[in-house]
Design a protein around this motif. Sequence first.
Motif, PDB file in Angstrom:
ATOM      1  N   UNK A 125     -19.593  -2.578   7.200  1.00  0.00           N
ATOM      2  CA  UNK A 125     -20.514  -1.689   7.248  1.00  0.00           C
ATOM      3  C   UNK A 125     -20.525  -1.848   5.647  1.00  0.00           C
ATOM      4  N   UNK A 126     -20.977  -3.570   4.918  1.00  0.00           N
ATOM      5  CA  UNK A 126     -21.471  -3.018   4.508  1.00  0.00           C
ATOM      6  C   UNK A 126     -23.196  -2.793   3.892  1.00  0.00           C
ATOM      7  N   UNK A 146     -28.809   6.819  19.319  1.00  0.00           N
ATOM      8  CA  UNK A 146     -28.157   5.865  19.570  1.00  0.00           C
ATOM      9  C   UNK A 146     -26.757   6.086  18.869  1.00  0.00           C
ATOM     10  N   UNK A 147     -25.720   5.563  19.956  1.00  0.00           N
ATOM     11  CA  UNK A 147     -24.567   5.476  19.946  1.00  0.00           C
ATOM     12  C   UNK A 147     -23.657   4.038  18.661  1.00  0.00           C
ATOM     13  N   UNK A 148     -23.121   4.049  17.500  1.00  0.00           N
ATOM     14  CA  UNK A 148     -23.454   3.008  16.662  1.00  0.00           C
ATOM     15  C   UNK A 148     -21.987   3.189  16.736  1.00  0.00           C
ATOM     16  N   UNK A 149     -20.968   2.320  17.016  1.00  0.00           N
ATOM     17  CA  UNK A 149     -19.586   1.335  16.875  1.00  0.00           C
ATOM     18  C   UNK A 149     -19.077   0.597  15.986  1.00  0.00           C
ATOM     19  N   UNK A 150     -18.663   1.184  15.437  1.00  0.00           N
ATOM     20  CA  UNK A 150     -17.449   0.556  14.922  1.00  0.00           C
ATOM     21  C   UNK A 150     -16.270   0.279  14.495  1.00  0.00           C
ATOM     22  N   UNK A 156     -12.424   3.503   8.968  1.00  0.00           N
ATOM     23  CA  UNK A 156     -12.104   4.829   7.300  1.00  0.00           C
ATOM     24  C   UNK A 156     -12.334   4.356   6.120  1.00  0.00           C
ATOM     25  N   UNK A 157     -12.258   2.663   6.142  1.00  0.00           N
ATOM     26  CA  UNK A 157     -12.415   1.961   4.755  1.00  0.00           C
ATOM     27  C   UNK A 157     -14.131   2.397   4.598  1.00  0.00           C
ATOM     28  N   UNK A 158     -14.585   2.549   4.662  1.00  0.00           N
ATOM     29  CA  UNK A 158     -16.726   2.932   4.751  1.00  0.00           C
ATOM     30  C   UNK A 158     -16.283   4.034   3.950  1.00  0.00           C
ATOM     31  N   UNK A 159     -15.108   5.256   4.861  1.00  0.00           N
ATOM     32  CA  UNK A 159     -15.226   6.566   4.019  1.00  0.00           C
ATOM     33  C   UNK A 159     -14.612   6.675   2.712  1.00  0.00           C
ATOM     34  N   UNK A 160     -13.628   5.844   2.321  1.00  0.00           N
ATOM     35  CA  UNK A 160     -12.205   6.546   1.145  1.00  0.00           C
ATOM     36  C   UNK A 160     -12.678   4.248   1.104  1.00  0.00           C
ATOM     37  N   UNK A 161     -13.786   4.226   0.396  1.00  0.00           N
ATOM     38  CA  UNK A 161     -13.150   2.730  -0.072  1.00  0.00           C
ATOM     39  C   UNK A 161     -12.159   2.631  -1.974  1.00  0.00           C
ATOM     40  N   UNK A 190     -22.891   6.985   4.997  1.00  0.00           N
ATOM     41  CA  UNK A 190     -22.424   6.644   6.405  1.00  0.00           C
ATOM     42  C   UNK A 190     -22.689   8.037   6.671  1.00  0.00           C
ATOM     43  N   UNK A 191     -22.830   9.345   5.650  1.00  0.00           N
ATOM     44  CA  UNK A 191     -22.757  11.202   5.966  1.00  0.00           C
ATOM     45  C   UNK A 191     -23.795  11.011   7.300  1.00  0.00           C
ATOM     46  N   UNK A 192     -25.191  10.794   7.302  1.00  0.00           N
ATOM     47  CA  UNK A 192     -26.023  11.267   8.295  1.00  0.00           C
ATOM     48  C   UNK A 192     -25.919  10.706   9.730  1.00  0.00           C
TER      49      UNK A 192
END
Length: 282
Positions: free
Chosen positions: A114-115, A137-141, A147-152, A165-167
């Motif tokens: 998710x960079x 779309x379903x987005x697969x991560x 987890x790091x995307x939301x709390x870097x 990530x919020x939208x």
Amino acid sequence: MKLNEWKLGAFELTWLKGGLTQLDGGAMFGVVPKPLWSKRYPVNELNQIPLRADPILLSAHGKHILIEAGMGNGRLTDKQKRNYGLVEESQILESLAAKGLTPADIEIIIMTHMHYDHCNGLVSLQDGQLVSTFPNAVIYVQELEWAEMREPNIRSRNTYWEDNWRPIEQQVKTYQDVLELLPGISLHHTGGHSQGHAIVRLESEGKLALHLADIMPSHAHNNPLWVMAYDDYPMNSIFAKEKWIKEGIAQGAWFTFYHDAIYRVVKWNESGEIIDHVGVEQ
């Protein structure tokens, strides 16, 4: 609009125009000396190398799937455009239109990580609001990546942005080590470039392709020891590359790229020589 199209058995792959940047070659090749890497990849007088950010539209099992999402449009400040060497923003809408599609037709999105240069295109600015570009779309991560995307942390917060990530958080599904998404389409957690980095394995009618994403961002990175200074866990990148490249070549695999400005797909022999390829359509 000319788009690279390529078939892997019954799967059809089309590279969409997701943007072009020019990043520092030294950062992209880490500890490898410039006299070595500059023989294998173009570089300008500012030591910058061209890097595409082109999502792959995968048509398989009657579904429209995206691998990665591009640089997006209007998502970078002037300072970021300068620092990231932005040359061209996404033309995803135009690329999809050339295939007779709209963003609403995309059913699945595979994110290797998710960079910002992979996921900016997931979010668009509409009427002053940030919204999902691909609402159906379903987005697969991979779960560690999400987890790091939301709390870097102090390092990764420069590339994991809340606006990205919020939208789309209601559309995200996570997985752990391996996920077979559809027959012949599987996601594999490797780590390396980021803690949650993953790759994509495609197999159809006896033909195999590996999308190693940012543990092998270009054809010039096929030496397992040639890893980026951007990698958070470089030894994990090395071990994953060694495993997947060796096994792939032994199985006659093709290797696909998101960033490479020269090749879309290559096939190597066991001596590391390119024996077949598809070049980037200009």
